[in-house]
Write an enzyme that holds these catalytic residues in place. Sequence first.
Site, PDB file in Angstrom:
ATOM      1  N   ASP A  67     -10.329  -3.876  -5.211  1.00  0.00           N
ATOM      2  CA  ASP A  67      -9.680  -2.989  -4.227  1.00  0.00           C
ATOM      3  C   ASP A  67     -10.337  -1.607  -4.280  1.00  0.00           C
ATOM      4  O   ASP A  67     -10.283  -0.935  -5.314  1.00  0.00           O
ATOM      5  CB  ASP A  67      -8.182  -2.890  -4.577  1.00  0.00           C
ATOM      6  CG  ASP A  67      -7.383  -2.152  -3.515  1.00  0.00           C
ATOM      7  OD1 ASP A  67      -7.966  -1.319  -2.795  1.00  0.00           O
ATOM      8  OD2 ASP A  67      -6.168  -2.402  -3.418  1.00  0.00           O
TER       9      ASP A  67
ATOM     10  N   SER B 231       0.827  -1.213   0.000  1.00  0.00           N
ATOM     11  CA  SER B 231       0.000   0.000   0.000  1.00  0.00           C
ATOM     12  C   SER B 231       0.865   1.268   0.000  1.00  0.00           C
ATOM     13  O   SER B 231       1.606   1.477  -0.950  1.00  0.00           O
ATOM     14  CB  SER B 231      -0.961  -0.072   1.194  1.00  0.00           C
ATOM     15  OG  SER B 231      -1.953   0.897   1.106  1.00  0.00           O
TER      16      SER B 231
ATOM     17  N   HIS C 142      -8.162  -4.717  -0.789  1.00  0.00           N
ATOM     18  CA  HIS C 142      -6.882  -4.086  -0.466  1.00  0.00           C
ATOM     19  C   HIS C 142      -6.029  -4.966   0.462  1.00  0.00           C
ATOM     20  O   HIS C 142      -4.813  -4.864   0.453  1.00  0.00           O
ATOM     21  CB  HIS C 142      -7.143  -2.716   0.170  1.00  0.00           C
ATOM     22  CG  HIS C 142      -5.955  -1.806   0.119  1.00  0.00           C
ATOM     23  ND1 HIS C 142      -5.423  -1.335  -1.070  1.00  0.00           N
ATOM     24  CD2 HIS C 142      -5.170  -1.274   1.098  1.00  0.00           C
ATOM     25  CE1 HIS C 142      -4.381  -0.561  -0.818  1.00  0.00           C
ATOM     26  NE2 HIS C 142      -4.204  -0.516   0.497  1.00  0.00           N
TER      27      HIS C 142
HETATM   28  C1  MLT Z   1      -1.390   5.892  -0.067  1.00  0.00           C
HETATM   29  O1  MLT Z   1      -1.814   6.838   0.552  1.00  0.00           O
HETATM   30  O2  MLT Z   1      -0.204   5.662  -0.256  1.00  0.00           O
HETATM   31  C2  MLT Z   1      -2.426   4.987  -0.647  1.00  0.00           C
HETATM   32  O3  MLT Z   1      -3.615   5.659  -0.754  1.00  0.00           O
HETATM   33  C3  MLT Z   1      -2.599   3.749   0.103  1.00  0.00           C
HETATM   34  C4  MLT Z   1      -2.721   3.930   1.587  1.00  0.00           C
HETATM   35  O4  MLT Z   1      -1.700   3.917   2.238  1.00  0.00           O
HETATM   36  O5  MLT Z   1      -3.826   4.048   2.109  1.00  0.00           O
END
Ligand code: MLT
Length: 211
Positions: free
Chosen positions: A157, A107, A188
């Site tokens: 996701d 992520s 996710h």
């Molecule tokens: C981010 O902010 O890098 C992406 O939206 C994924 C997350 O960390 O939630």
Amino acid sequence: MNPDFFLHHFEPGGEVRAPVLLLLHGTGGTELDLIPLARQLAPAAPVLSPRGRVLENGMPRFFRRLAEGVFDEEDLRRRAAELAEWIPVAAAHHGVAGRPVVAVGFSNGANIAAALLLLHPGVLRGAGLLRALVPLVPATLPPLSATSVLLVSGTADPIVPLANARRLAGLFREAGAEVAHLELPGGHNLGMADVIEARAWLGHVAAGLRT
Ligand code: MLT
């Protein structure tokens, strides 16, 4: 730069020739989050795992965002540069200087790893990007022909639209990287299929780097 610039966790691992695994956690995670995953992916690899220096309502991240999926590009560039500078310093500090570094990020951690590849080619020899988005598009694409990239996306996701992940895969391909993009049923969160796919990919990359 001081090796403690990033609060981090290091494990020497048992295998002298294995690449160093750089672990990059998701929003709200810590340097310990992905250790169990790393041990499933590469039990004997040295592990270098920093904690993101940005806090969003108390949650560590690797760079600032303005909203969900909307990134502060100036901050992202600055943080990616800091991480690029820190990696060899920390590697030297822990006695693994000069070893190839392969990132595994989830992520937000996958997004900073993608930014590292796009802005600082040469720092990473490979990156397993779990649930990554396009972090930014550089004016010119870097030369990534010696780099192996695995993208694993979830088809349902809510945070990473599949089209965006496909665009990221396309950018890496255009830059010459060896890219595998897997689209798994799911959202996710990571599941067993991620572990199986990432382990197979990492085994292949590590074998190539060991020669
Ligand atoms: C981010 O902010 O890098 C992406 O939206 C994924 C997350 O960390 O939630």
